[in-house]
Write an enzyme that holds these catalytic residues in place. Sequence first.
Site, PDB file in Angstrom:
ATOM      1  N   TYR A 171       0.646  -1.218   0.168  1.00  0.00           N
ATOM      2  CA  TYR A 171      -0.041  -0.116  -0.256  1.00  0.00           C
ATOM      3  C   TYR A 171       0.900   1.286   0.061  1.00  0.00           C
ATOM      4  O   TYR A 171       1.891   1.386   0.825  1.00  0.00           O
ATOM      5  CB  TYR A 171      -0.933   0.019   1.256  1.00  0.00           C
ATOM      6  CG  TYR A 171      -1.938   1.179   1.193  1.00  0.00           C
ATOM      7  CD1 TYR A 171      -2.984   1.319   0.477  1.00  0.00           C
ATOM      8  CD2 TYR A 171      -1.448   2.285   2.172  1.00  0.00           C
ATOM      9  CE1 TYR A 171      -3.810   2.330   0.721  1.00  0.00           C
ATOM     10  CE2 TYR A 171      -2.163   3.401   2.242  1.00  0.00           C
ATOM     11  CZ  TYR A 171      -3.314   3.383   1.572  1.00  0.00           C
ATOM     12  OH  TYR A 171      -4.172   4.357   1.587  1.00  0.00           O
ATOM     13  N   ASN A 243       7.533  -1.935   3.074  1.00  0.00           N
ATOM     14  CA  ASN A 243       6.620  -0.761   3.360  1.00  0.00           C
ATOM     15  C   ASN A 243       5.940  -1.146   4.584  1.00  0.00           C
ATOM     16  O   ASN A 243       4.745  -1.173   4.846  1.00  0.00           O
ATOM     17  CB  ASN A 243       5.724  -1.144   2.356  1.00  0.00           C
ATOM     18  CG  ASN A 243       4.706   0.121   2.206  1.00  0.00           C
ATOM     19  OD1 ASN A 243       5.240   1.336   2.301  1.00  0.00           O
ATOM     20  ND2 ASN A 243       3.584  -0.349   2.102  1.00  0.00           N
ATOM     21  N   SER A 273       3.274  -3.697   4.341  1.00  0.00           N
ATOM     22  CA  SER A 273       3.925  -4.837   4.036  1.00  0.00           C
ATOM     23  C   SER A 273       4.984  -5.087   3.457  1.00  0.00           C
ATOM     24  O   SER A 273       5.907  -4.045   3.037  1.00  0.00           O
ATOM     25  CB  SER A 273       3.088  -5.510   2.499  1.00  0.00           C
ATOM     26  OG  SER A 273       1.553  -5.350   2.757  1.00  0.00           O
ATOM     27  N   SER A 311      -0.372  -6.027   8.621  1.00  0.00           N
ATOM     28  CA  SER A 311       0.615  -5.748   7.651  1.00  0.00           C
ATOM     29  C   SER A 311       0.161  -7.365   6.651  1.00  0.00           C
ATOM     30  O   SER A 311      -0.243  -8.268   7.222  1.00  0.00           O
ATOM     31  CB  SER A 311       2.150  -6.180   8.195  1.00  0.00           C
ATOM     32  OG  SER A 311       2.314  -6.898   9.065  1.00  0.00           O
ATOM     33  N   GLY A 312       1.026  -7.268   5.587  1.00  0.00           N
ATOM     34  CA  GLY A 312       1.228  -8.445   4.727  1.00  0.00           C
ATOM     35  C   GLY A 312       2.623  -8.602   4.290  1.00  0.00           C
ATOM     36  O   GLY A 312       3.091  -7.780   3.773  1.00  0.00           O
TER      37      GLY A 312
END
Length: 393
Positions: A171, A243, A273, A311-312
């Site tokens: 993102y 990120n 992420s 988060s990813g």
Amino acid sequence: MQKFLKRMRVTESSYHTNILYYVIIIGVLWTYSIYRIGAEPEEVDIRARARDIGIQIGSLPTGIHNAITDVAGVKVGHVTLNEGDSIRTGVTAVIPSDDIWTARLFGAAYTIHGNGEATGIARINQAGWIESPILLTNTLSVGAVHDGVVRYIVKRYPDNNIVLPIVAECYDGGLNDISGLHVTAQHAIEAIENATSGPVVEGCVGGGTGMRCYQFKAGIGTASRVLPEEQGGWTVGVLVNSNGGRRHQLRIDGVPVGTEITGSPPKLGRDGSFIIVIATDAPLTHRQLKQLAIRATHGLARTGTPSTDGSGEFVIAFSTANIFQRRTETGTFQIEMLVNGRLSSLFQAVIEATEEAIVNSMTMATTTTGRNGRTMHAIPLAELQKVMKAYGR
């Protein structure tokens, strides 16, 4: 300013006077540039990779370029969209091999925390191989980039084009007008066509243009490690799109940099992420690559993030050693496989390269102002060096 420079113009005076004038002019221009752009002195410094400022992570040697492209055949391409006051985004493409479209490679994917999207990873783990480039972009542009990969393949292989593209997102809406949907299918195609071997451009480029890490500006980072010949001589390369993380969490080579660097962190603090791409020329199978992907979590954790619920983090790994054609006359493949007992050195390599790639993503990024006038400052390199030195690094 122009009048001042006219008055300071050097004439045929003495040598020492000329030198003095040049020093004064350079000092005035430097000071003027700082006030003109409203930046701090550290932020107008030329950016540098971690090793260029004395930060040595781990013990294994790097490849020639200290990049994922040190694995022969791997290429990286970027399309960067940095336009107007609010467009700060782009696309990065990792091409595992020139013939990835028709000849597959062993691959594996691992989800550290799934608050994000990485298309194609179910297919990777089901089949055990990859047959697509790996593209990185922003959250709302996954569809456009996916479409671009499909269009590229359909045009290049009109009679043999069944593929599930691998597209992973982070993102970037803090700095980028993400709702403007500025990334198009054509940008994905251009990133693929732009891909080259050799040095990789890092920081605020491609899919990393609008990213931030530990509340410093970040983006794309890469690093590599080469095992000693007695351990196989294999190369491991890592590329990240960084990120995530909060300022107080940041650690570099074990040093609590986030709490030592002065200055208040910006308010752009939502969790994001990390996308981690691993390449190696070691002859690893899907199962072994899965183990390699899992070890990347250790390198990520060393930088400080706990991978929060917001988060990813996705890891995609591949090996260039075994190539599988779509069809064979016998219906079987001959493969080369590393014995499990030789994996430990590769684990160390991927951990070191992952940590260094994340650090490079920050030290190479530049201060960026984007959507709604928000500014994300780059990590100050001079201050970073002082902190590392104070801890004996």
